[in-house]
Design a protein around this motif. Structure first.
Motif, PDB file in Angstrom:
ATOM      1  N   LEU A 171       0.826  -1.210   0.000  1.00  0.00           N
ATOM      2  CA  LEU A 171       0.000   0.000   0.000  1.00  0.00           C
ATOM      3  C   LEU A 171       0.858   1.257   0.000  1.00  0.00           C
ATOM      4  CD1 LEU A 171      -2.781  -1.079   2.535  1.00  0.00           C
ATOM      5  CD2 LEU A 171      -2.973  -0.913   0.040  1.00  0.00           C
ATOM      6  N   LEU A 172       1.934   1.235   0.782  1.00  0.00           N
ATOM      7  CA  LEU A 172       2.818   2.408   0.843  1.00  0.00           C
ATOM      8  C   LEU A 172       3.509   2.641  -0.501  1.00  0.00           C
ATOM      9  CD1 LEU A 172       4.424   1.916   4.382  1.00  0.00           C
ATOM     10  CD2 LEU A 172       2.687   3.601   3.712  1.00  0.00           C
ATOM     11  N   LEU A 173       3.993   1.552  -1.107  1.00  0.00           N
ATOM     12  CA  LEU A 173       4.633   1.684  -2.419  1.00  0.00           C
ATOM     13  C   LEU A 173       3.644   2.175  -3.462  1.00  0.00           C
ATOM     14  CD1 LEU A 173       6.943  -1.465  -2.722  1.00  0.00           C
ATOM     15  CD2 LEU A 173       7.632   0.901  -3.109  1.00  0.00           C
ATOM     16  N   ASN A 174       2.445   1.654  -3.407  1.00  0.00           N
ATOM     17  CA  ASN A 174       1.444   2.060  -4.386  1.00  0.00           C
ATOM     18  C   ASN A 174       1.076   3.534  -4.237  1.00  0.00           C
ATOM     19  OD1 ASN A 174      -0.104   0.903  -6.576  1.00  0.00           O
ATOM     20  ND2 ASN A 174      -1.922   1.417  -5.375  1.00  0.00           N
ATOM     21  N   GLN A 175       0.979   3.980  -2.986  1.00  0.00           N
ATOM     22  CA  GLN A 175       0.666   5.389  -2.740  1.00  0.00           C
ATOM     23  C   GLN A 175       1.823   6.283  -3.188  1.00  0.00           C
ATOM     24  OE1 GLN A 175       0.117   6.433   1.381  1.00  0.00           O
ATOM     25  NE2 GLN A 175      -1.071   8.262   0.894  1.00  0.00           N
ATOM     26  N   ALA A 176       3.054   5.859  -2.877  1.00  0.00           N
ATOM     27  CA  ALA A 176       4.221   6.670  -3.226  1.00  0.00           C
ATOM     28  C   ALA A 176       4.421   6.778  -4.735  1.00  0.00           C
ATOM     29  CB  ALA A 176       5.472   6.096  -2.569  1.00  0.00           C
ATOM     30  N   THR A 177       3.961   5.774  -5.477  1.00  0.00           N
ATOM     31  CA  THR A 177       4.142   5.775  -6.935  1.00  0.00           C
ATOM     32  C   THR A 177       2.860   6.150  -7.673  1.00  0.00           C
ATOM     33  OG1 THR A 177       3.625   3.403  -7.044  1.00  0.00           O
ATOM     34  CG2 THR A 177       5.947   4.019  -6.770  1.00  0.00           C
ATOM     35  N   HIS A 178       1.875   6.647  -6.930  1.00  0.00           N
ATOM     36  CA  HIS A 178       0.600   7.081  -7.526  1.00  0.00           C
ATOM     37  C   HIS A 178      -0.095   5.950  -8.297  1.00  0.00           C
ATOM     38  CE1 HIS A 178       1.782  11.133  -6.377  1.00  0.00           C
ATOM     39  NE2 HIS A 178       2.920  10.948  -6.999  1.00  0.00           N
ATOM     40  N   GLY A 179       0.012   4.755  -7.765  1.00  0.00           N
ATOM     41  CA  GLY A 179      -0.677   3.615  -8.343  1.00  0.00           C
ATOM     42  C   GLY A 179       0.102   2.826  -9.370  1.00  0.00           C
ATOM     43  N   TRP A 180       1.275   3.297  -9.742  1.00  0.00           N
ATOM     44  CA  TRP A 180       2.021   2.613 -10.797  1.00  0.00           C
ATOM     45  C   TRP A 180       2.660   1.322 -10.317  1.00  0.00           C
ATOM     46  CZ3 TRP A 180       0.696   3.541 -15.417  1.00  0.00           C
ATOM     47  CH2 TRP A 180       0.247   4.804 -15.779  1.00  0.00           C
ATOM     48  N   PHE A 181       2.960   1.191  -9.035  1.00  0.00           N
ATOM     49  CA  PHE A 181       3.470  -0.077  -8.516  1.00  0.00           C
ATOM     50  C   PHE A 181       2.437  -1.188  -8.759  1.00  0.00           C
ATOM     51  CE2 PHE A 181       3.559  -3.142  -4.952  1.00  0.00           C
ATOM     52  CZ  PHE A 181       4.788  -3.716  -5.210  1.00  0.00           C
ATOM     53  N   TRP A 182       1.205  -0.943  -8.433  1.00  0.00           N
ATOM     54  CA  TRP A 182       0.149  -1.928  -8.668  1.00  0.00           C
ATOM     55  C   TRP A 182      -0.022  -2.209 -10.161  1.00  0.00           C
ATOM     56  CZ3 TRP A 182      -2.652  -5.163  -5.704  1.00  0.00           C
ATOM     57  CH2 TRP A 182      -3.748  -5.784  -6.308  1.00  0.00           C
ATOM     58  N   PHE A 183       0.073  -1.177 -10.974  1.00  0.00           N
ATOM     59  CA  PHE A 183      -0.090  -1.335 -12.413  1.00  0.00           C
ATOM     60  C   PHE A 183       0.942  -2.315 -12.972  1.00  0.00           C
ATOM     61  CE2 PHE A 183       1.266  -0.127 -16.708  1.00  0.00           C
ATOM     62  CZ  PHE A 183       0.073  -0.229 -17.412  1.00  0.00           C
ATOM     63  N   TYR A 184       2.217  -2.076 -12.667  1.00  0.00           N
ATOM     64  CA  TYR A 184       3.271  -2.913 -13.250  1.00  0.00           C
ATOM     65  C   TYR A 184       3.321  -4.310 -12.623  1.00  0.00           C
ATOM     66  CZ  TYR A 184       5.144   1.192 -15.650  1.00  0.00           C
ATOM     67  OH  TYR A 184       5.298   2.282 -16.470  1.00  0.00           O
ATOM     68  N   CYS A 185       3.183  -4.399 -11.317  1.00  0.00           N
ATOM     69  CA  CYS A 185       3.420  -5.665 -10.628  1.00  0.00           C
ATOM     70  C   CYS A 185       2.197  -6.570 -10.566  1.00  0.00           C
ATOM     71  CB  CYS A 185       3.938  -5.402  -9.214  1.00  0.00           C
ATOM     72  SG  CYS A 185       5.575  -4.654  -9.202  1.00  0.00           S
ATOM     73  N   PHE A 186       1.008  -6.029 -10.809  1.00  0.00           N
ATOM     74  CA  PHE A 186      -0.186  -6.863 -10.699  1.00  0.00           C
ATOM     75  C   PHE A 186      -1.101  -6.737 -11.920  1.00  0.00           C
ATOM     76  CE2 PHE A 186       1.340  -6.164  -6.432  1.00  0.00           C
ATOM     77  CZ  PHE A 186       1.379  -7.454  -5.943  1.00  0.00           C
TER      78      PHE A 186
END
Length: 519
Positions: free
Chosen positions: A259-274
């Motif tokens: 959640l912290l990574l996703n917030q820090a990257t404005h959702g792009w962590f979730w986009f690429y990794c999932f």
């Protein structure tokens, strides 16, 4: 299917069939089959000798490839760009555009490599491969230790534990020659095996295992399967304290940083990794390929498991039997799902082959206790498996022509960069600044179903003074149409050898390098 692959499969199936016939006859009450002690010793010695031989061969290859200045596998250069982003404190999960954007991987492996680069002033490839080599050695040790613990109720524990580790190292080539690459797989596998090995060691072991599984998850998402398998095994054994510890630590350890990574990257962590991996889906043809091609190669050990699992299962402690079954299921399922996933290369077979080897050696050790006359058949099937996965070591080592090809490509890129920014679609690590690689772009295109806005704007503005592609892109796909609209191929170069020596060998005479210029 090549002649070599077909030959391996035919040998594996033939050996499995003969072994199954002998084992079935030997188990009959009226069987009069016997084998001399010298034959049994010879078979055992041959298996141990091959274990040692392939371990030494792999380590020699890894040492020879360690300082190679170019990518060993065609995505390796782009992985080095990932490490460089962490090294220079640059944003990692950024919107796909005309510059750099990442693959669909979590950040732990490039982060670890970047940390090591700050401590050791070595080339990035040396550090990245060093992490994989150390992880592979750790995997072999953990496989042997876990197999020894699984077979604690038998007498030949050390023998079968060494064979399990040897089978893993011997599978180097059939799993893509991946053990020493500049890729994340071996670190993921080591952390997963560490979690599995520590899990059955009381509450302290459960804590260690949970932390290892969390780290594995942030190396490769497939660790979720091992976490689920561990939870199911503990639930089946009614080990409630360990189950609650595992779920609590892995739940908090995975979800909160996510959640912290996703917030820090404005959702792009979730986009690429999932989102990107899920968009690729499952392909039925590739799923069937795993069953009749990949698993068939391990037919000798699979037949061994099928023939003796009942006898061995009755003798094994419930906790060991449950954990072995749960983790083996997760390993084979992980390989199957990854192989059925677009882009799943031979490296994804590692977990399936690894656990098949561990299960076969464990079951064989227990079977010999009750049925010693089956030992020749068990050793013969194991020996046949070693033969089925044998390979030519020299084919994995870069030669002078490979280095010359890499140097030629690098000189061409540097010459083109004098005129402005250059985009190398098929290889990372050659341009300054670095850019996305074609596989990452294809994943994004498959997810968004359109060319990313930033890249479309860069092509329309003719941002790049030159674009290098290997082969010509299709004129009807979204990216190809846009590329042809604003650029044109003006020159082609042919390479008789590639600097890439593992996996997809590119460039090649069939895939010349095209240089595109703005229209």
């Amino acid at each position: 299917m090549s002649v070599g692959v077909l030959g391996r499969l035919m040998w594996a199936l033939l050996a499995a069939g003969v072994g199954a016939f002998w084992m079935c006859r030997a188990r009959r009450p009226d069987a009069k089959l016997s084998a001399s002690l010298s034959l049994v010793k010879a078979l055992g010695f041959a298996c141990l000798a091959l274990s040692l031989f392939w371990a030494v061969v792999w380590f020699a290859i890894a040492c020879l490839r360690l300082t190679y200045p170019f990518e060993l596998e065609w995505i390796g250069g782009a992985m080095r760009d990932h490490v460089e982003r962490f090294l220079h404190h640059q944003p990692f999960y950024v919107p796909p555009g005309g510059g750099w954007f990442p693959y669909e991987y979590p950040p732990l492996y490039p982060w670890v490599c970047a940390k090591l680069l700050r401590w050791f002033p070595l080339p990035a490839f040396v550090i990245m491969r060093g992490v994989s080599i150390v992880s592979t050695v750790g995997c072999a040790v953990l496989i042997a230790l876990w197999t020894k613990r699984l077979t604690a109720g038998a007498t030949q524990t050390a023998f079968w534990a060494l064979l399990a580790g040897g089978l893993f190292l011997a599978a180097y080539r059939v799993t893509g020659a991946w053990y020493d690459l500049e890729r994340l797989d071996m670190l993921f596998l080591f952390l997963s095996l560490l979690g599995i090995y520590a899990l059955d060691k009381g509450w302290v072991g459960t804590v260690v295992a949970s932390v290892a599984f969390v780290l594995a998850f942030f190396t490769k998402q497939q660790a979720v399967l091992f976490i689920m398998a561990a939870a199911l095994a503990l639930w089946y054994l009614r080990n409630w304290r360990s189950l609650y510890l595992l779920l609590g630590i892995t739940g908090l350890g995975c979800v909160i940083p996510l959640l912290l990574l996703n917030q820090a990257t404005h959702g792009w962590f979730w986009f690429y990794c999932f989102r990107v991996p899920l968009a690729n889906g499952i392909h039925a043809f590739l799923a069937l390929l795993f069953l009749y091609n990949d698993l068939a190669l391990y037919a000798p050990l699979i037949v061994l498991i099928v023939l003796v699992w009942k006898q061995a299962g009755h003798q094994m402690p419930l906790s060991e039997k449950t954990l072995l079954f749960a983790m083996s299921t997760a390993g084979v399922l992980g390989s199957w799902l990854s192989r059925a996933h677009w882009g799943g290369d031979q490296n994804v077979l590692m977990t399936a082959y690894l656990f098949i080897g561990i299960m076969a050696c464990t079951y064989a050790a227990y079977t010999v206790e009750a049925y010693p006359h089956l030992l020749p058949g068990l050793l013969s099937l194991t020996l046949a498996q070693f033969v089925a996965i044998a390979y030519n070591p020299f084919a994995q080592i870069p030669h002078r022509q490979n280095r010359e090809a890499g140097q030629r490509y690098l000189r061409e890129v540097q010459t083109l960069e004098r005129g402005g920014e250059v985009l190398c679609l098929d290889h990372g690590g050659f341009t300054v600044p670095p850019h996305f690689q074609i596989m990452g772009l294809l994943d994004v295109l498959n997810t968004l179903h359109r060319v990313p806005l930033g890249l479309a704007q860069a092509l329309k503005a003719k941002r790049y003074s030159a674009i290098l592609t290997e082969g010509l892109p299709g004129a009807h796909d979204a990216f190809g149409r846009m590329l042809y609209a604003f650029y044109r191929p003006v020159q082609s170069q042919y390479y008789t050898a590639s600097w890439v020596v593992t996996g997809f060998l590119t460039p090649s005479p069939r895939r010349p390098v095209y240089i595109w210029r703005p229209r």
